[in-house]
Write a protein that holds these residues in place. Sequence first.
Motif, PDB file in Angstrom:
ATOM      1  N   SER A   1     -10.584   3.791   6.369  1.00  0.00           N
ATOM      2  CA  SER A   1     -10.640   2.444   5.800  1.00  0.00           C
ATOM      3  C   SER A   1      -9.614   2.220   4.691  1.00  0.00           C
ATOM      4  CB  SER A   1     -12.041   2.146   5.280  1.00  0.00           C
ATOM      5  OG  SER A   1     -12.369   3.063   4.244  1.00  0.00           O
ATOM      6  N   LYS A   2      -9.365   3.214   3.844  1.00  0.00           N
ATOM      7  CA  LYS A   2      -8.429   3.009   2.729  1.00  0.00           C
ATOM      8  C   LYS A   2      -7.277   4.001   2.739  1.00  0.00           C
ATOM      9  CE  LYS A   2     -11.758   0.825  -0.267  1.00  0.00           C
ATOM     10  NZ  LYS A   2     -12.347   0.745  -1.582  1.00  0.00           N
ATOM     11  N   THR A   3      -7.042   4.692   3.831  1.00  0.00           N
ATOM     12  CA  THR A   3      -5.940   5.646   3.918  1.00  0.00           C
ATOM     13  C   THR A   3      -4.855   5.051   4.807  1.00  0.00           C
ATOM     14  OG1 THR A   3      -7.558   7.431   3.784  1.00  0.00           O
ATOM     15  CG2 THR A   3      -5.342   8.014   4.473  1.00  0.00           C
ATOM     16  N   PHE A   4      -3.681   4.874   4.237  1.00  0.00           N
ATOM     17  CA  PHE A   4      -2.555   4.275   4.954  1.00  0.00           C
ATOM     18  C   PHE A   4      -1.420   5.283   5.064  1.00  0.00           C
ATOM     19  CE2 PHE A   4      -4.780   0.719   3.018  1.00  0.00           C
ATOM     20  CZ  PHE A   4      -4.885  -0.161   4.077  1.00  0.00           C
ATOM     21  N   TYR A   5      -0.697   5.200   6.183  1.00  0.00           N
ATOM     22  CA  TYR A   5       0.462   6.058   6.416  1.00  0.00           C
ATOM     23  C   TYR A   5       1.638   5.184   6.853  1.00  0.00           C
ATOM     24  CZ  TYR A   5      -2.991   9.754   6.329  1.00  0.00           C
ATOM     25  OH  TYR A   5      -4.013  10.592   5.938  1.00  0.00           O
ATOM     26  N   CYS A   6       2.851   5.619   6.490  1.00  0.00           N
ATOM     27  CA  CYS A   6       4.034   4.818   6.809  1.00  0.00           C
ATOM     28  C   CYS A   6       4.528   5.061   8.227  1.00  0.00           C
ATOM     29  CB  CYS A   6       5.145   5.091   5.811  1.00  0.00           C
ATOM     30  SG  CYS A   6       5.725   6.793   5.815  1.00  0.00           S
ATOM     31  N   SER A   7       4.233   6.217   8.822  1.00  0.00           N
ATOM     32  CA  SER A   7       4.713   6.517  10.169  1.00  0.00           C
ATOM     33  C   SER A   7       3.773   7.501  10.851  1.00  0.00           C
ATOM     34  CB  SER A   7       6.122   7.100  10.124  1.00  0.00           C
ATOM     35  OG  SER A   7       6.089   8.354   9.470  1.00  0.00           O
ATOM     36  N   ASN A   8       4.012   7.715  12.139  1.00  0.00           N
ATOM     37  CA  ASN A   8       3.219   8.690  12.892  1.00  0.00           C
ATOM     38  C   ASN A   8       3.457  10.101  12.385  1.00  0.00           C
ATOM     39  OD1 ASN A   8       1.991   6.843  14.595  1.00  0.00           O
ATOM     40  ND2 ASN A   8       3.627   6.959  16.114  1.00  0.00           N
ATOM     41  N   VAL A   9       4.673  10.396  11.943  1.00  0.00           N
ATOM     42  CA  VAL A   9       5.004  11.729  11.446  1.00  0.00           C
ATOM     43  C   VAL A   9       4.157  12.053  10.215  1.00  0.00           C
ATOM     44  CG1 VAL A   9       6.859  13.147  10.501  1.00  0.00           C
ATOM     45  CG2 VAL A   9       7.340  11.561  12.367  1.00  0.00           C
ATOM     46  N   CYS A  10       4.082  11.126   9.284  1.00  0.00           N
ATOM     47  CA  CYS A  10       3.272  11.344   8.084  1.00  0.00           C
ATOM     48  C   CYS A  10       1.793  11.498   8.448  1.00  0.00           C
ATOM     49  CB  CYS A  10       3.441  10.199   7.090  1.00  0.00           C
ATOM     50  SG  CYS A  10       4.956  10.308   6.132  1.00  0.00           S
ATOM     51  N   MET A  11       1.320  10.703   9.394  1.00  0.00           N
ATOM     52  CA  MET A  11      -0.082  10.786   9.792  1.00  0.00           C
ATOM     53  C   MET A  11      -0.374  12.144  10.447  1.00  0.00           C
ATOM     54  SD  MET A  11      -2.346   8.381  12.351  1.00  0.00           S
ATOM     55  CE  MET A  11      -2.085   6.870  11.466  1.00  0.00           C
ATOM     56  N   GLU A  12       0.505  12.609  11.321  1.00  0.00           N
ATOM     57  CA  GLU A  12       0.301  13.894  11.987  1.00  0.00           C
ATOM     58  C   GLU A  12       0.351  15.054  11.002  1.00  0.00           C
ATOM     59  OE1 GLU A  12       3.241  13.961  15.063  1.00  0.00           O
ATOM     60  OE2 GLU A  12       2.184  12.449  16.261  1.00  0.00           O
ATOM     61  N   LYS A  13       1.266  15.012  10.041  1.00  0.00           N
ATOM     62  CA  LYS A  13       1.342  16.063   9.037  1.00  0.00           C
ATOM     63  C   LYS A  13       0.103  16.085   8.162  1.00  0.00           C
ATOM     64  CE  LYS A  13       6.338  16.497   8.744  1.00  0.00           C
ATOM     65  NZ  LYS A  13       7.520  16.383   7.900  1.00  0.00           N
TER      66      LYS A  13
ATOM     67  N   VAL B   1       0.859  -1.191   0.000  1.00  0.00           N
ATOM     68  CA  VAL B   1       0.000   0.000   0.000  1.00  0.00           C
ATOM     69  C   VAL B   1       0.890   1.233   0.000  1.00  0.00           C
ATOM     70  CG1 VAL B   1      -1.938  -1.129   1.140  1.00  0.00           C
ATOM     71  CG2 VAL B   1      -0.191  -0.052   2.517  1.00  0.00           C
ATOM     72  N   ARG B   2       0.365   2.321  -0.506  1.00  0.00           N
ATOM     73  CA  ARG B   2       1.132   3.550  -0.617  1.00  0.00           C
ATOM     74  C   ARG B   2       0.736   4.522   0.480  1.00  0.00           C
ATOM     75  NH1 ARG B   2       2.167   6.611  -6.220  1.00  0.00           N
ATOM     76  NH2 ARG B   2       4.040   5.377  -6.131  1.00  0.00           N
TER      77      ARG B   2
ATOM     78  N   SER C   1       4.223  -2.481   3.480  1.00  0.00           N
ATOM     79  CA  SER C   1       3.311  -3.614   3.613  1.00  0.00           C
ATOM     80  C   SER C   1       2.136  -3.223   4.499  1.00  0.00           C
ATOM     81  CB  SER C   1       4.029  -4.817   4.216  1.00  0.00           C
ATOM     82  OG  SER C   1       4.386  -4.544   5.547  1.00  0.00           O
ATOM     83  N   PRO C   2       0.960  -3.782   4.280  1.00  0.00           N
ATOM     84  CA  PRO C   2      -0.210  -3.425   5.090  1.00  0.00           C
ATOM     85  C   PRO C   2      -0.037  -3.751   6.571  1.00  0.00           C
ATOM     86  CG  PRO C   2      -0.876  -4.678   3.159  1.00  0.00           C
ATOM     87  CD  PRO C   2       0.599  -4.691   3.198  1.00  0.00           C
ATOM     88  N   GLY C   3       0.789  -4.726   6.898  1.00  0.00           N
ATOM     89  CA  GLY C   3       1.026  -5.066   8.290  1.00  0.00           C
ATOM     90  C   GLY C   3       1.796  -3.990   9.042  1.00  0.00           C
ATOM     91  N   ASN C   4       2.664  -3.256   8.344  1.00  0.00           N
ATOM     92  CA  ASN C   4       3.455  -2.202   8.971  1.00  0.00           C
ATOM     93  C   ASN C   4       2.806  -0.823   8.841  1.00  0.00           C
ATOM     94  OD1 ASN C   4       5.394  -4.083   9.618  1.00  0.00           O
ATOM     95  ND2 ASN C   4       6.616  -3.685   7.793  1.00  0.00           N
ATOM     96  N   ALA C   5       1.783  -0.703   8.053  1.00  0.00           N
ATOM     97  CA  ALA C   5       1.166   0.597   7.794  1.00  0.00           C
ATOM     98  C   ALA C   5       0.219   0.990   8.920  1.00  0.00           C
ATOM     99  CB  ALA C   5       0.398   0.538   6.480  1.00  0.00           C
ATOM    100  N   LEU C   6       0.080   2.299   9.102  1.00  0.00           N
ATOM    101  CA  LEU C   6      -0.901   2.849  10.041  1.00  0.00           C
ATOM    102  C   LEU C   6      -2.143   3.201   9.239  1.00  0.00           C
ATOM    103  CD1 LEU C   6       1.486   5.208  12.002  1.00  0.00           C
ATOM    104  CD2 LEU C   6       0.655   2.983  12.723  1.00  0.00           C
ATOM    105  N   ASN C   7      -3.290   2.775   9.725  1.00  0.00           N
ATOM    106  CA  ASN C   7      -4.532   2.945   8.991  1.00  0.00           C
ATOM    107  C   ASN C   7      -5.416   3.939   9.739  1.00  0.00           C
ATOM    108  OD1 ASN C   7      -6.690   2.652   7.308  1.00  0.00           O
ATOM    109  ND2 ASN C   7      -7.049   0.497   7.772  1.00  0.00           N
ATOM    110  N   LEU C   8      -5.650   5.116   9.144  1.00  0.00           N
ATOM    111  CA  LEU C   8      -6.485   6.119   9.784  1.00  0.00           C
ATOM    112  C   LEU C   8      -7.943   5.911   9.412  1.00  0.00           C
ATOM    113  CD1 LEU C   8      -6.534   8.578  11.575  1.00  0.00           C
ATOM    114  CD2 LEU C   8      -6.237  10.002   9.557  1.00  0.00           C
TER     115      LEU C   8
END
Length: 98
Positions: free
Chosen positions: A80-92, A61-62, A71-78
Motif C-alpha cells: 500500500s505505501k511501498t513504491f518502486y521506480c522500476s522493475n529492477v528496484c522492485m526485484e532487488k 513518492v520516493r 510521480s505516483p502515476g509512474n511508480a510501481l506499487n508493491l
Amino acid sequence: MKWLVLLVLLFVLGLVIFYRYRRQIQTAMQIWRMFRQFREKTKPPENQIKKQKSEKEMALVRCARCGKWISPGNALNLRSKTFYCSNVCMEKAVEISS
C-alpha cells in the motif's frame, strides 16, 4: 442618375474581374481553409492542459530501494505505501527481503 450609371459600371467591372480571376480566388480560398484546419488540429485539447497541471501539483513518492523521487502515476506499487521506480528496484528489494 450619374451615380446609378457609375455603380452599374463598377458592378460589371467587378463581375468581369471576378470571372477572369475565379481560379486564383478559389485557390486562395482553399489555401485559407487548409491553414485554418491545420491551426484547429494543432491546438492542444483543453483536457490535456488541465491534466498536465494536475500532474505537476501531485506530490512525488520516493523509491523504497534507490531513493529516487518519481510521480505516483509512474511508480510501481508493491504494497500500500511501498513504491518502486522500476522493475529492477522492485526485484532487488524482493531478493534482499527473501
